[in-house]
Enzyme design. Structure first.
Site, mmCIF file in Angstrom:
data_model
loop_
_atom_site.group_PDB
_atom_site.id
_atom_site.type_symbol
_atom_site.label_atom_id
_atom_site.label_comp_id
_atom_site.label_asym_id
_atom_site.label_seq_id
_atom_site.Cartn_x
_atom_site.Cartn_y
_atom_site.Cartn_z
ATOM 1 C CE LYS A 165 -64.401 -18.097 -41.917
ATOM 2 N NZ LYS A 165 -65.214 -19.182 -42.530
ATOM 3 C CE1 TYR A 175 -61.779 -23.321 -41.378
ATOM 4 C CE2 TYR A 175 -60.400 -21.956 -42.772
ATOM 5 C CZ TYR A 175 -61.474 -22.095 -41.909
ATOM 6 O OH TYR A 175 -62.243 -20.997 -41.586
ATOM 7 N NE ARG A 233 -69.542 -22.564 -33.776
ATOM 8 C CZ ARG A 233 -69.150 -23.038 -34.962
ATOM 9 N NH1 ARG A 233 -67.898 -22.835 -35.391
ATOM 10 N NH2 ARG A 233 -69.970 -23.707 -35.723
ATOM 11 C CB THR A 284 -71.987 -22.837 -41.375
ATOM 12 O OG1 THR A 284 -71.591 -23.482 -40.157
ATOM 13 C CG2 THR A 284 -70.840 -22.830 -42.365
ATOM 14 N NE ARG A 335 -70.182 -17.781 -39.924
ATOM 15 C CZ ARG A 335 -69.786 -18.967 -39.470
ATOM 16 N NH1 ARG A 335 -70.626 -19.757 -38.815
ATOM 17 N NH2 ARG A 335 -68.541 -19.376 -39.667
ATOM 18 C CD GLU A 339 -60.023 -23.694 -34.491
ATOM 19 O OE1 GLU A 339 -60.626 -22.712 -33.997
ATOM 20 O OE2 GLU A 339 -60.582 -24.524 -35.234
HETATM 21 P P1 ADP Z 1 -68.179 -23.200 -39.157
HETATM 22 O O1 ADP Z 1 -67.241 -22.141 -39.695
HETATM 23 O O2 ADP Z 1 -69.560 -22.635 -38.908
HETATM 24 O O3 ADP Z 1 -67.625 -23.943 -37.982
HETATM 25 P P2 ADP Z 1 -67.580 -25.565 -40.766
HETATM 26 O O4 ADP Z 1 -66.547 -25.884 -39.738
HETATM 27 O O5 ADP Z 1 -68.572 -26.624 -41.105
HETATM 28 O O6 ADP Z 1 -68.405 -24.249 -40.347
HETATM 29 O O7 ADP Z 1 -66.878 -25.137 -42.121
HETATM 30 C C1 ADP Z 1 -65.705 -24.344 -42.112
HETATM 31 C C2 ADP Z 1 -65.836 -23.272 -43.179
HETATM 32 O O8 ADP Z 1 -65.854 -23.885 -44.468
HETATM 33 C C3 ADP Z 1 -67.139 -22.456 -43.131
HETATM 34 O O9 ADP Z 1 -67.114 -21.399 -42.195
HETATM 35 C C4 ADP Z 1 -67.245 -21.967 -44.567
HETATM 36 O O10 ADP Z 1 -66.377 -20.838 -44.784
HETATM 37 C C5 ADP Z 1 -66.699 -23.155 -45.352
HETATM 38 N N1 ADP Z 1 -67.796 -24.018 -45.790
HETATM 39 C C6 ADP Z 1 -68.529 -24.878 -45.036
HETATM 40 N N2 ADP Z 1 -69.470 -25.527 -45.758
HETATM 41 C C7 ADP Z 1 -69.322 -25.050 -47.021
HETATM 42 C C8 ADP Z 1 -69.992 -25.315 -48.259
HETATM 43 N N3 ADP Z 1 -70.996 -26.191 -48.329
HETATM 44 N N4 ADP Z 1 -69.586 -24.646 -49.369
HETATM 45 C C9 ADP Z 1 -68.559 -23.757 -49.320
HETATM 46 N N5 ADP Z 1 -67.879 -23.463 -48.178
HETATM 47 C C10 ADP Z 1 -68.250 -24.096 -47.049
HETATM 48 MG MG MG Z 2 -65.985 -25.214 -37.856
#
Ligand code: ADP
Ligand code: MG
Length: 140
Positions: free
Chosen positions: A11, A51, A87, A93, A104, A128
């Site tokens: 990112k 997204y 992962r 996350t 992370r 994706e």
């Molecule tokens: P991951 O990337 O671990 O698969 P998610 O799919 O749940 O996580 O979320 C996608 C992305 O959205 C995260 O990687 C993060 O950048 C952002 N995100 C997720 N939850 C939050 C939150 N509570 N506040 C701000 N950004 C968030």
């Molecule tokens: Mg995700």
């Protein structure tokens, strides 16, 4: 276990903070091969479409803004159990909850700016990888 392909994104924070090499090194030393790669500035439409599954979430606008704030490194990784392996290397996350030694935990500032993306299942990996790479851009 099967050989899988998964989408990885470094990112904007990871690119800005010069983490590309260190992150790819973790993939390569853990059995994941980079078979396609490009540095790209995402448009708003590209980030929103990618997204789309999160479009109803309260952080969606913030997420799209962040993902379009600077270049990202897009990669397809290939290897045994690549989706879960990536992962695992990424960590949770929220970097505060990510296991020690994960990407992370080591590099991320916050749950929003968490340095890497990785597909979470076979169907999302297929969507994706195709969202960002045409067949001719892959090594094989
Ligand atoms: P991951 O990337 O671990 O698969 P998610 O799919 O749940 O996580 O979320 C996608 C992305 O959205 C995260 O990687 C993060 O950048 C952002 N995100 C997720 N939850 C939050 C939150 N509570 N506040 C701000 N950004 C968030
Ligand atoms: Mg995700």
């Amino acid at each position: 276990m099967a050989i899988e392909r998964t989408l990885s994104i470094i990112k904007p924070d990871g690119v800005k903070n010069n983490r590309i090499g260190k992150i790819i090194d973790r993939f390569e030393t853990n059995g994941l091969k980079v078979i396609a790669a490009k540095l790209k500035n995402l448009s708003k439409a590209e980030a929103e479409g990618f997204y789309a599954v999160h479009s109803a979430r309260p952080f969606f606008g913030e997420l799209v803004e962040f993902m379009t704030s600077g270049p990202v490194m897009l990669m397809i990784l290939e290897g045994e159990n690549a989706i879960a392996k990536n992962r695992e290397l990424m960590g949770a996350t929220d970097p505060k909850k990510a296991a020690p030694g994960t990407i992370r935990a080591d590099f991320s500032a916050s749950i929003g700016e968490n340095t890497v993306h990785g597909s979470d299942a076979a169907d999302t990996a297929a969507f994706e990888t195709s969202w960002f790479f045409a067949g001719i851009e892959r090594a094989n």
